[in-house]
Design a protein around this motif. Structure first.
Motif, PDB file in Angstrom:
ATOM      1  N   ALA A  43       0.827  -1.209   0.000  1.00 30.07           N
ATOM      2  CA  ALA A  43       0.000   0.000   0.000  1.00 30.07           C
ATOM      3  C   ALA A  43       0.861   1.259   0.000  1.00 30.07           C
ATOM      4  O   ALA A  43       0.487   2.281  -0.588  1.00 30.07           O
ATOM      5  CB  ALA A  43      -0.925  -0.004   1.209  1.00 30.07           C
ATOM      6  N   MET A  44       2.018   1.203   0.650  1.00 34.40           N
ATOM      7  CA  MET A  44       2.916   2.356   0.645  1.00 34.40           C
ATOM      8  C   MET A  44       3.395   2.661  -0.766  1.00 34.40           C
ATOM      9  O   MET A  44       3.431   3.821  -1.192  1.00 34.40           O
ATOM     10  CB  MET A  44       4.127   2.078   1.547  1.00 34.40           C
ATOM     11  CG  MET A  44       3.817   1.999   3.014  1.00 34.40           C
ATOM     12  SD  MET A  44       5.345   1.757   3.966  1.00 34.40           S
ATOM     13  CE  MET A  44       4.682   1.699   5.625  1.00 34.40           C
ATOM     14  N   LEU A  45       3.778   1.614  -1.494  1.00 40.14           N
ATOM     15  CA  LEU A  45       4.224   1.807  -2.872  1.00 40.14           C
ATOM     16  C   LEU A  45       3.075   2.293  -3.743  1.00 40.14           C
ATOM     17  O   LEU A  45       3.255   3.180  -4.586  1.00 40.14           O
ATOM     18  CB  LEU A  45       4.795   0.498  -3.421  1.00 40.14           C
ATOM     19  CG  LEU A  45       5.310   0.540  -4.868  1.00 40.14           C
ATOM     20  CD1 LEU A  45       6.481   1.506  -4.992  1.00 40.14           C
ATOM     21  CD2 LEU A  45       5.745  -0.860  -5.326  1.00 40.14           C
ATOM     22  N   LYS A  46       1.888   1.735  -3.550  1.00 43.64           N
ATOM     23  CA  LYS A  46       0.715   2.138  -4.338  1.00 43.64           C
ATOM     24  C   LYS A  46       0.376   3.600  -4.092  1.00 43.64           C
ATOM     25  O   LYS A  46       0.044   4.340  -5.038  1.00 43.64           O
ATOM     26  CB  LYS A  46      -0.484   1.259  -3.961  1.00 43.64           C
ATOM     27  CG  LYS A  46      -1.723   1.501  -4.814  1.00 43.64           C
ATOM     28  CD  LYS A  46      -1.472   1.085  -6.251  1.00 43.64           C
ATOM     29  CE  LYS A  46      -2.775   1.013  -7.049  1.00 43.64           C
ATOM     30  NZ  LYS A  46      -3.443   2.325  -7.174  1.00 43.64           N
ATOM     31  N   ASP A  47       0.472   4.043  -2.842  1.00 42.08           N
ATOM     32  CA  ASP A  47       0.224   5.450  -2.534  1.00 42.08           C
ATOM     33  C   ASP A  47       1.217   6.343  -3.261  1.00 42.08           C
ATOM     34  O   ASP A  47       0.858   7.424  -3.747  1.00 42.08           O
ATOM     35  CB  ASP A  47       0.315   5.692  -1.027  1.00 42.08           C
ATOM     36  CG  ASP A  47      -0.899   5.152  -0.278  1.00 42.08           C
ATOM     37  OD1 ASP A  47      -1.908   4.849  -0.940  1.00 42.08           O
ATOM     38  OD2 ASP A  47      -0.830   5.011   0.961  1.00 42.08           O
ATOM     39  N   GLY A  48       2.475   5.896  -3.335  1.00 43.25           N
ATOM     40  CA  GLY A  48       3.471   6.662  -4.070  1.00 43.25           C
ATOM     41  C   GLY A  48       3.170   6.704  -5.560  1.00 43.25           C
ATOM     42  O   GLY A  48       3.318   7.753  -6.207  1.00 43.25           O
ATOM     43  N   MET A  49       2.718   5.584  -6.114  1.00 40.95           N
ATOM     44  CA  MET A  49       2.378   5.540  -7.537  1.00 40.95           C
ATOM     45  C   MET A  49       1.193   6.454  -7.845  1.00 40.95           C
ATOM     46  O   MET A  49       1.139   7.076  -8.911  1.00 40.95           O
ATOM     47  CB  MET A  49       2.044   4.099  -7.942  1.00 40.95           C
ATOM     48  CG  MET A  49       3.245   3.162  -7.911  1.00 40.95           C
ATOM     49  SD  MET A  49       2.772   1.405  -7.961  1.00 40.95           S
ATOM     50  CE  MET A  49       1.796   1.332  -9.468  1.00 40.95           C
ATOM     51  N   ASP A  50       0.249   6.543  -6.912  1.00 41.51           N
ATOM     52  CA  ASP A  50      -0.933   7.374  -7.128  1.00 41.51           C
ATOM     53  C   ASP A  50      -0.655   8.851  -6.904  1.00 41.51           C
ATOM     54  O   ASP A  50      -1.173   9.707  -7.626  1.00 41.51           O
ATOM     55  CB  ASP A  50      -2.069   6.923  -6.193  1.00 41.51           C
ATOM     56  CG  ASP A  50      -2.583   5.535  -6.537  1.00 41.51           C
ATOM     57  OD1 ASP A  50      -2.373   5.089  -7.683  1.00 41.51           O
ATOM     58  OD2 ASP A  50      -3.176   4.883  -5.644  1.00 41.51           O
ATOM     59  N   GLY A  51       0.155   9.136  -5.866  1.00 44.94           N
ATOM     60  CA  GLY A  51       0.369  10.536  -5.502  1.00 44.94           C
ATOM     61  C   GLY A  51       1.716  11.107  -5.893  1.00 44.94           C
ATOM     62  O   GLY A  51       1.927  12.324  -5.802  1.00 44.94           O
ATOM     63  N   GLY A  52       2.657  10.248  -6.266  1.00 46.29           N
ATOM     64  CA  GLY A  52       3.975  10.727  -6.670  1.00 46.29           C
ATOM     65  C   GLY A  52       4.954  10.909  -5.531  1.00 46.29           C
ATOM     66  O   GLY A  52       6.101  11.311  -5.752  1.00 46.29           O
ATOM     67  N   ASP A  53       4.541  10.628  -4.306  1.00 44.81           N
ATOM     68  CA  ASP A  53       5.423  10.771  -3.138  1.00 44.81           C
ATOM     69  C   ASP A  53       5.797   9.376  -2.634  1.00 44.81           C
ATOM     70  O   ASP A  53       4.975   8.688  -2.032  1.00 44.81           O
ATOM     71  CB  ASP A  53       4.722  11.560  -2.038  1.00 44.81           C
ATOM     72  CG  ASP A  53       5.635  11.815  -0.838  1.00 44.81           C
ATOM     73  OD1 ASP A  53       6.825  11.427  -0.901  1.00 44.81           O
ATOM     74  OD2 ASP A  53       5.161  12.399   0.155  1.00 44.81           O
ATOM     75  N   TYR A  54       7.062   8.992  -2.861  1.00 41.20           N
ATOM     76  CA  TYR A  54       7.528   7.658  -2.492  1.00 41.20           C
ATOM     77  C   TYR A  54       8.307   7.657  -1.182  1.00 41.20           C
ATOM     78  O   TYR A  54       8.973   6.679  -0.859  1.00 41.20           O
ATOM     79  CB  TYR A  54       8.414   7.087  -3.602  1.00 41.20           C
ATOM     80  CG  TYR A  54       7.685   6.833  -4.888  1.00 41.20           C
ATOM     81  CD1 TYR A  54       7.026   5.625  -5.104  1.00 41.20           C
ATOM     82  CD2 TYR A  54       7.643   7.791  -5.893  1.00 41.20           C
ATOM     83  CE1 TYR A  54       6.355   5.376  -6.290  1.00 41.20           C
ATOM     84  CE2 TYR A  54       6.967   7.552  -7.083  1.00 41.20           C
ATOM     85  CZ  TYR A  54       6.327   6.340  -7.272  1.00 41.20           C
ATOM     86  OH  TYR A  54       5.654   6.099  -8.452  1.00 41.20           O
ATOM     87  N   ALA A  55       8.235   8.749  -0.421  1.00 40.99           N
ATOM     88  CA  ALA A  55       9.059   8.869   0.778  1.00 40.99           C
ATOM     89  C   ALA A  55       8.744   7.770   1.786  1.00 40.99           C
ATOM     90  O   ALA A  55       9.653   7.183   2.386  1.00 40.99           O
ATOM     91  CB  ALA A  55       8.853  10.245   1.413  1.00 40.99           C
ATOM     92  N   ALA A  56       7.458   7.482   2.018  1.00 46.31           N
ATOM     93  CA  ALA A  56       7.079   6.476   3.018  1.00 46.31           C
ATOM     94  C   ALA A  56       7.606   5.103   2.634  1.00 46.31           C
ATOM     95  O   ALA A  56       8.227   4.404   3.444  1.00 46.31           O
ATOM     96  CB  ALA A  56       5.560   6.440   3.175  1.00 46.31           C
ATOM     97  N   ALA A  57       7.360   4.708   1.383  1.00 41.21           N
ATOM     98  CA  ALA A  57       7.795   3.385   0.934  1.00 41.21           C
ATOM     99  C   ALA A  57       9.314   3.278   0.921  1.00 41.21           C
ATOM    100  O   ALA A  57       9.883   2.288   1.386  1.00 41.21           O
ATOM    101  CB  ALA A  57       7.233   3.090  -0.461  1.00 41.21           C
TER     102      ALA A  57
END
Length: 215
Positions: free
Chosen positions: A53-67
């Motif tokens: 889900a962390m990676l998916k959030d980055g793919m959707d929003g462009g922010d990969y900091a969490a993942a």
């Protein structure tokens, strides 16, 4: 001279340093290619729902900091831990580190080439595994014989400790996917809290149950 059986030879081969590196290369290649499939097809990642889900959030929003931060931290800790305690955590090192952390770092820097095709993903994963395996063996050989490594117990179980705080992320991800999955995740958290169990497990099971019934 005593004749060695096939299994004796196989045993000797599996105990070689180079064999360990080859095995890490194969596993890293498969896991990285699985992430390539997830990015392009929406399925195939070798990881827990909460981490993906962390990676998916980055793919959707462009922010990969969490993942990138979470998974890369796992990778570094496990690479240091492995040669000292005599085991390598596949979940933290390969599935989380190689499968989520490194892809998140690549994507955050705009590197699309590692995910341009399945063969390329396999090759990039194998190279990552080669580097990791080499580093682990170098650390192992650099540690003097008989040195106590009890301090590394701090690293052991770090994934379980951090996982306790992932339940809210799982609930959010499930709710974004579908309202029924979100309700299931919330109820699962409540039930597991009452039982004194890990909330992340309740959220995942609740989301799966309600998703399977109502979707």
């Amino acid at each position: 001279m005593e004749k060695r059986t096939f299994w004796d030879k196989f045993d000797a081969f599996m105990m070689k340093d180079n064999t360990f590196i080859l095995l890490v290369m194969g596993a890293a290649a498969a896991i990285f290619a699985g992430t390539y499939m997830f990015i392009n097809l929406g399925t195939g990642a070798f990881n827990d729902l909460s981490i993906v889900a962390m990676l998916k959030d980055g793919m959707d929003g462009g922010d990969y900091a969490a993942a990138a931060g979470f998974a890369a931290g796992f990778l570094i800790a496990r690479v240091l831990e492995g040669p000292l305690v005599g085991l390598m955590d596949i979940g933290g090192t390969l599935q989380t580190g190689v499968g989520i952390g490194i892809p998140a770092l690549f994507l955050s820097m705009g590197w699309q080439f590692p995910f341009s095709s399945f063969p390329v993903a396999l090759l990039v994963g194998a190279v990552i595994g080669l580097v990791m395996g080499g580093v682990i063996m170098l650390i192992r050989k650099a540690v003097p014989e008989g040195v106590a490594v009890g301090g590394t117990s701090i690293m052991m179980g770090v994934g379980n400790a951090i996982g306790r705080y992932l339940a809210p992320l799982i609930v959010v991800a499930a709710t974004q996917y579908d309202v029924y999955a979100g309700i299931g995740a919330i109820l699962g958290c409540a039930i597991f809290y009452k039982w004194g169990k890990e909330l992340a497990g309740g959220a995942i099971l609740g989301a799966m149950l309600f998703g399977g019934i109502f979707l």
